[in-house]
Design a protein around this motif. Structure first.
Motif, PDB file in Angstrom:
ATOM      1  N   HIS A   6       1.557   2.441  -0.512  1.00  0.00           N
ATOM      2  CA  HIS A   6       0.685   1.261  -2.541  1.00  0.00           C
ATOM      3  C   HIS A   6       0.400   0.252  -0.604  1.00  0.00           C
ATOM      4  CE1 HIS A   6       5.716   0.854  -2.199  1.00  0.00           C
ATOM      5  NE2 HIS A   6       4.535  -0.055  -1.997  1.00  0.00           N
ATOM      6  N   GLU A  53       1.755  -2.614  -5.605  1.00  0.00           N
ATOM      7  CA  GLU A  53       3.415  -3.165  -5.924  1.00  0.00           C
ATOM      8  C   GLU A  53       3.064  -4.527  -6.149  1.00  0.00           C
ATOM      9  OE1 GLU A  53       6.388  -2.413  -2.895  1.00  0.00           O
ATOM     10  OE2 GLU A  53       8.097  -2.349  -4.437  1.00  0.00           O
ATOM     11  N   HIS A  77       3.704  -6.003   1.789  1.00  0.00           N
ATOM     12  CA  HIS A  77       4.328  -5.171   3.354  1.00  0.00           C
ATOM     13  C   HIS A  77       3.422  -3.890   2.633  1.00  0.00           C
ATOM     14  CE1 HIS A  77       6.884  -4.166  -0.477  1.00  0.00           C
ATOM     15  NE2 HIS A  77       6.280  -3.230  -0.309  1.00  0.00           N
ATOM     16  N   ALA A  79       2.986  -0.250   3.433  1.00  0.00           N
ATOM     17  CA  ALA A  79       4.000   1.586   2.451  1.00  0.00           C
ATOM     18  C   ALA A  79       3.658   2.107   3.154  1.00  0.00           C
ATOM     19  CB  ALA A  79       4.940   1.179   1.464  1.00  0.00           C
ATOM     20  N   GLU A 127       7.177  -0.399   5.353  1.00  0.00           N
ATOM     21  CA  GLU A 127       8.062  -0.155   4.488  1.00  0.00           C
ATOM     22  C   GLU A 127       7.711   1.757   5.413  1.00  0.00           C
ATOM     23  OE1 GLU A 127       7.568  -0.660   0.045  1.00  0.00           O
ATOM     24  OE2 GLU A 127       9.495   0.102   0.145  1.00  0.00           O
TER      25      GLU A 127
HETATM   26 ZN    ZN Z   1       6.908  -1.721  -1.036  1.00  0.00          ZN
END
Ligand code: ZN
Length: 134
Positions: A6, A53, A77, A79, A127
């Motif tokens: 994500h 997210e 971020h 992921a 992440e």
């Molecule tokens: Zn995340």
């Protein structure tokens, strides 16, 4: 690493940003969740195979609040899904990456997560996420 799991976006207000992204992606939020240990409230949207997210700070000392103060709202971020987060953390450490935790931590969406410091990853907060085996 298997794929981008994500993209995390820091927002000031989850409700306002939620309806913006629902319109943008022409879909609805399928899940919201508070991660008290991380000081964030999250909302997830799915578009095709991709997940977004949204993250809102729960308090002024949350990492998300600090990020928004410094950089404003926006991409926070990326992921990546991994099969074995412990092995991947060890591999990255041996390659000289700086991890933000020594152990995987419980994250949103029933995952184990670990963050890689952006200073060691070209300015991008990375992440790692592993599906929890229940
Ligand atoms: Zn995340």
């Amino acid at each position: 690493m298997n794929k981008v799991e994500h993209i995390g976006i820091a927002v000031n207000n989850l409700e306002a940003a939620g309806s913006l992204y629902e319109k943008l992606l022409n879909t609805t939020i399928y899940k919201t969740e508070e991660i008290a240990t991380e000081g964030v409230k999250t909302a997830f949207l799915q578009t095709g195979p991709n997940k977004i997210e949204l993250l809102e700070a729960l308090s002024a000392d949350s990492p998300i609040a600090k990020f928004i103060t410094q950089k404003g709202e926006g991409i926070h971020h990326i992921a990546f899904e991994v099969g074995d987060i412990v092995a991947e953390m060890a591999r990255l450490k041996s390659e000289g990456f700086v991890l933000l935790s020594d152990e995987p931590k419980p994250g949103a969406d029933n995952k184990l997560v670990c963050f890689v410091h952006p200073k060691s990853a070209g300015g991008v907060l990375v992440e790692l996420v592993q599906e929890r085996n229940i």
